[in-house]
Design an enzyme around this catalytic site. Structure first.
Site, mmCIF file in Angstrom:
data_model
loop_
_atom_site.group_PDB
_atom_site.id
_atom_site.type_symbol
_atom_site.label_atom_id
_atom_site.label_comp_id
_atom_site.label_asym_id
_atom_site.label_seq_id
_atom_site.Cartn_x
_atom_site.Cartn_y
_atom_site.Cartn_z
ATOM 1 N N SER A 54 0.780 -1.268 -0.063
ATOM 2 C CA SER A 54 0.208 0.003 0.173
ATOM 3 C C SER A 54 0.823 1.331 0.006
ATOM 4 O O SER A 54 0.259 2.269 -0.192
ATOM 5 C CB SER A 54 -0.754 -0.100 1.070
ATOM 6 O OG SER A 54 -0.089 0.289 2.443
ATOM 7 N N LYS A 105 0.778 4.481 6.742
ATOM 8 C CA LYS A 105 -0.069 5.332 5.505
ATOM 9 C C LYS A 105 0.584 6.781 5.775
ATOM 10 O O LYS A 105 1.165 7.157 6.786
ATOM 11 C CB LYS A 105 -1.543 5.599 5.896
ATOM 12 C CG LYS A 105 -2.271 4.216 5.946
ATOM 13 C CD LYS A 105 -2.492 3.483 4.462
ATOM 14 C CE LYS A 105 -2.856 2.078 4.516
ATOM 15 N NZ LYS A 105 -2.668 1.252 3.683
#
Length: 187
Positions: free
Chosen positions: A39, A80
């Protein structure tokens, strides 16, 4: 004989002090984290080992574009990038990020965009209102909005909403493994 006894006592003291300091550094200041999944490509790769600073957000708050680690569930942490901070309106239109109505450059995505065919986009259009269950117009106080750098393969705030700041473990500061990827992560 007394000299040997004193030497052992000094060694034991030194070992205990070192152990206490190591625990304090690990618990209070820094934590090792391993990246799992794609990701954050190309910024972070699967199985990169990171050092995360726990102290940065004890004395400050996350800033836009920081790479953070946070508790996504009881058993799982996510890595993230902070895109929106409290008070920000976040939107993507035509693969361009807009914060508070102003287009914002994302240089960390350029490599990823260049690798994609011309007809593909990295980030589907959205607004904060559309992706938060509560329909927030701006990121609420005490929260951040996060996205993975690999936008078309990331579970992030578009799926689970804003992240409470009290769930943030810390800021990624350094990759230390594999050796060829050692580098400072701070943007």
């Amino acid at each position: 004989m007394a000299f040997m006894k004193n030497a052992w006592v000094e060694w034991i003291k030194a070992f205990l002090i070192a152990a206490i300091l190591a625990v304090l550094v690990r618990v209070v200041l820094f934590a090792p984290v391993v990246v799992e999944g794609p990701s954050m490509l190309p910024t972070l790769e699967d199985n990169d080992h990171l050092i995360v600073s726990k102290i940065n957000y004890t004395i400050g708050e996350p800033e836009r574009f920081d790479i953070i680690v946070f508790h996504a569930t009881e058993r799982r942490d996510y890595i993230k990038r902070v895109i929106g901070v409290p008070g920000d309106h976040v939107a993507v239109e035509n693969d361009e990020l807009y914060i508070n109505g102003e287009r914002v450059e994302e240089p960390y995505l350029e490599e990823r965009k260049q690798d994609m065919p011309d007809s593909h986009i990295l980030t589907q259009d959205f607004t904060l209102e559309q992706v938060t269950e509560e329909g927030y117009e701006t990121v609420p106080e005490g929260h951040v909005f996060v996205l993975g750098d690999n936008r078309n393969n990331s579970t992030d705030s578009r799926m689970f909403g804003v992240v409470p700041m009290d769930q943030i473990v810390g800021e990624a500061v350094l990759t230390y493994w594999p050796l060829e990827r050692i580098r400072i992560v701070l943007e």
